[in-house]
Design a protein around this motif. Structure first.
Motif, PDB file in Angstrom:
ATOM      1  N   ASP A 182       0.821  -1.209   0.000  1.00  0.00           N
ATOM      2  CA  ASP A 182       0.000   0.000   0.000  1.00  0.00           C
ATOM      3  C   ASP A 182       0.852   1.255   0.000  1.00  0.00           C
ATOM      4  O   ASP A 182       0.481   2.264  -0.582  1.00  0.00           O
ATOM      5  CB  ASP A 182      -0.914   0.033   1.231  1.00  0.00           C
ATOM      6  N   CYS A 198      -4.271  -9.758  -5.520  1.00  0.00           N
ATOM      7  CA  CYS A 198      -5.649 -10.214  -5.640  1.00  0.00           C
ATOM      8  C   CYS A 198      -5.725 -11.313  -6.694  1.00  0.00           C
ATOM      9  O   CYS A 198      -5.150 -11.192  -7.770  1.00  0.00           O
ATOM     10  CB  CYS A 198      -6.533  -9.036  -6.032  1.00  0.00           C
ATOM     11  N   HIS A 258      -4.677  -5.628  -1.995  1.00  0.00           N
ATOM     12  CA  HIS A 258      -5.962  -6.115  -1.492  1.00  0.00           C
ATOM     13  C   HIS A 258      -6.096  -7.586  -1.866  1.00  0.00           C
ATOM     14  O   HIS A 258      -5.249  -8.140  -2.555  1.00  0.00           O
ATOM     15  CB  HIS A 258      -7.135  -5.284  -2.047  1.00  0.00           C
ATOM     16  N   THR A 260     -11.986  -8.081  -0.931  1.00  0.00           N
ATOM     17  CA  THR A 260     -12.076  -6.623  -0.950  1.00  0.00           C
ATOM     18  C   THR A 260     -11.827  -6.043  -2.340  1.00  0.00           C
ATOM     19  O   THR A 260     -11.638  -4.834  -2.479  1.00  0.00           O
ATOM     20  CB  THR A 260     -11.072  -6.017   0.042  1.00  0.00           C
TER      21      THR A 260
END
Length: 149
Positions: A6, A24, A32, A36
């Motif tokens: 992040d 993901c 994430h 989410t």
């Protein structure tokens, strides 16, 4: 808690720089996870098409070895079942092809010499000798095993 993916790499403390970067499974972005994910369906499908194309492979049938089906849906005929005596004869034939002359020498030459000469373990030669002795005891006297009547 923020993940290492992040923030910028310089902003992450030195002791936390070894964090695993999470990606993901749906869209492939970092930071994430699947639950989410807010990517559109088109983005997710494009990522899936690009990454999973190499994963898909043709499966082969374990029964016949051909591509496109499995053993359960195989339409090719099964091998005919052998009777126990036919199975023993087939096994002996294959063994004779692999190790010609070994069965004739079982009672004459020591197990250690046979094992060394044919590249087998001494235990395997001993098993063969005992099996052949049992087989000889099981045949009725006067019956010729290898000769037709």
């Amino acid at each position: 808690m923020t993940q290492a993916s992040d923030a910028k790499w310089d902003e992450v403390p030195a002791n936390r720089r070894t964090l695993r970067v999470y990606r993901c499974r749906r869209c492939g972005s970092s930071g994430h996870n699947l639950t989410t994910c807010q990517a559109s369906d088109a983005d997710a499908q494009a990522y899936a098409a690009a990454t999973r194309a190499h994963v898909q492979r043709q499966h082969t049938c374990s029964h016949c070895g051909r591509i496109g089906h499995n053993k359960r849906t195989c339409g090719h005929p099964a091998k005919p079942r052998l009777t126990p005596t036919e199975r023993v004869a087939e096994t002996q034939k294959r063994f004779q092809e692999r190790h010609p002359g070994l069965l004739e020498q079982l009672g004459i030459v020591s197990d250690g010499k046979l094992a060394k000469a044919y590249g087998l373990s001494r235990q395997r030669v001993c098993q063969l000798r005992l099996r052949e002795a049992r087989r000889a005891d099981a045949t009725p006297p006067g019956a010729n095993v290898g000769e037709p009547e």
